[in-house]
Motif scaffolding. Structure first.
Motif, PDB file in Angstrom:
ATOM      1  N   GLU A 138       9.608  12.363   1.686  1.00 29.27           N
ATOM      2  CA  GLU A 138       9.523  11.678   2.978  1.00 29.27           C
ATOM      3  C   GLU A 138       8.309  10.747   3.027  1.00 29.27           C
ATOM      4  O   GLU A 138       8.411   9.591   3.449  1.00 29.27           O
ATOM      5  N   THR A 139       7.157  11.255   2.594  1.00 30.49           N
ATOM      6  CA  THR A 139       5.941  10.442   2.597  1.00 30.49           C
ATOM      7  C   THR A 139       6.061   9.288   1.624  1.00 30.49           C
ATOM      8  O   THR A 139       5.672   8.159   1.928  1.00 30.49           O
ATOM      9  N   PHE A 143       5.682   5.314   2.352  1.00 27.46           N
ATOM     10  CA  PHE A 143       4.826   4.398   1.576  1.00 27.46           C
ATOM     11  C   PHE A 143       5.632   3.181   1.133  1.00 27.46           C
ATOM     12  O   PHE A 143       5.174   2.043   1.240  1.00 27.46           O
ATOM     13  N   ARG A 144       6.846   3.426   0.605  1.00 30.94           N
ATOM     14  CA  ARG A 144       7.701   2.324   0.152  1.00 30.94           C
ATOM     15  C   ARG A 144       8.039   1.382   1.308  1.00 30.94           C
ATOM     16  O   ARG A 144       8.007   0.159   1.149  1.00 30.94           O
ATOM     17  N   ALA A 145       8.377   1.943   2.450  1.00 29.92           N
ATOM     18  CA  ALA A 145       8.714   1.119   3.626  1.00 29.92           C
ATOM     19  C   ALA A 145       7.519   0.293   4.059  1.00 29.92           C
ATOM     20  O   ALA A 145       7.653  -0.896   4.379  1.00 29.92           O
ATOM     21  N   PHE A 146       6.339   0.895   4.065  1.00 26.71           N
ATOM     22  CA  PHE A 146       5.123   0.190   4.421  1.00 26.71           C
ATOM     23  C   PHE A 146       4.895  -0.985   3.461  1.00 26.71           C
ATOM     24  O   PHE A 146       4.578  -2.106   3.885  1.00 26.71           O
ATOM     25  N   LEU A 147       5.042  -0.719   2.164  1.00 27.78           N
ATOM     26  CA  LEU A 147       4.844  -1.768   1.161  1.00 27.78           C
ATOM     27  C   LEU A 147       5.857  -2.900   1.320  1.00 27.78           C
ATOM     28  O   LEU A 147       5.514  -4.070   1.197  1.00 27.78           O
TER      29      LEU A 147
END
Length: 152
Positions: A138-139, A143-147
């Motif tokens: 999930e985390t 992180f991927r979505a943020f990037l």
């Protein structure tokens, strides 16, 4: 949330016993798999660089004694992650290669995320080496979505 720093989330309630037990269980599991993942990732790197991974090279890169490496290689072979060939070195099985690629990807995402936060590349590289093993799916997806949103 604190009024002084809205980016810091204050815990709302104490963690219940069941959640705490699961948290410790997950941490223990991550610690057990951390060495395995580090070894297969390093073996993959050595194979990619020079065609094979030798015990002496693994020991040198990890800063450990060769008997320590030999013991871990026996474990990895028993788990079906590597194959050892006399006078040739260590090679990853399909399962070992898959684990190495998954670990390498997780490491890359964590390192990129830390850099996107403004952490120096050197520190991000060092910190991601430990964090990568303890990040939940999930985390990691967050992180991927943020990037992706930040264009990194």
């Amino acid at each position: 949330m604190s009024d002084e720093n809205p980016t810091i989330v204050e815990p709302s309630d104490p963690i219940d016993a069941e959640t705490r037990v699961e948290s410790f269980r997950q941490t223990r599991h991550n610690r057990r798999t951390e060495l395995v993942e580090d070894y297969v990732e390093l073996i993959a790197d050595l194979i990619d660089e020079g065609g094979e991974a030798r015990q002496v090279d693994i020991a040198q890169r990890l800063g450990v004694a060769q008997p320590t490496v030999a013991k871990m290689l026996k474990r990895l072979a028993a788990d079906g992650l590597i194959q050892q060939r006399p006078y040739r070195g260590v090679f990853l099985s399909a399962e070992g290669r898959e684990l190495a690629e998954m670990s390498r990807d997780r490491h890359q995402v964590v390192e990129s995320f830390l850099c996107a936060l403004g952490i120096s590349p050197e520190t991000a590289r060092i910190d991601s080496e430990g964090i990568e093993h303890h990040v939940s799916a999930e985390t990691l997806e967050a992180f991927r979505a943020f990037l992706a949103r930040s264009g990194k």
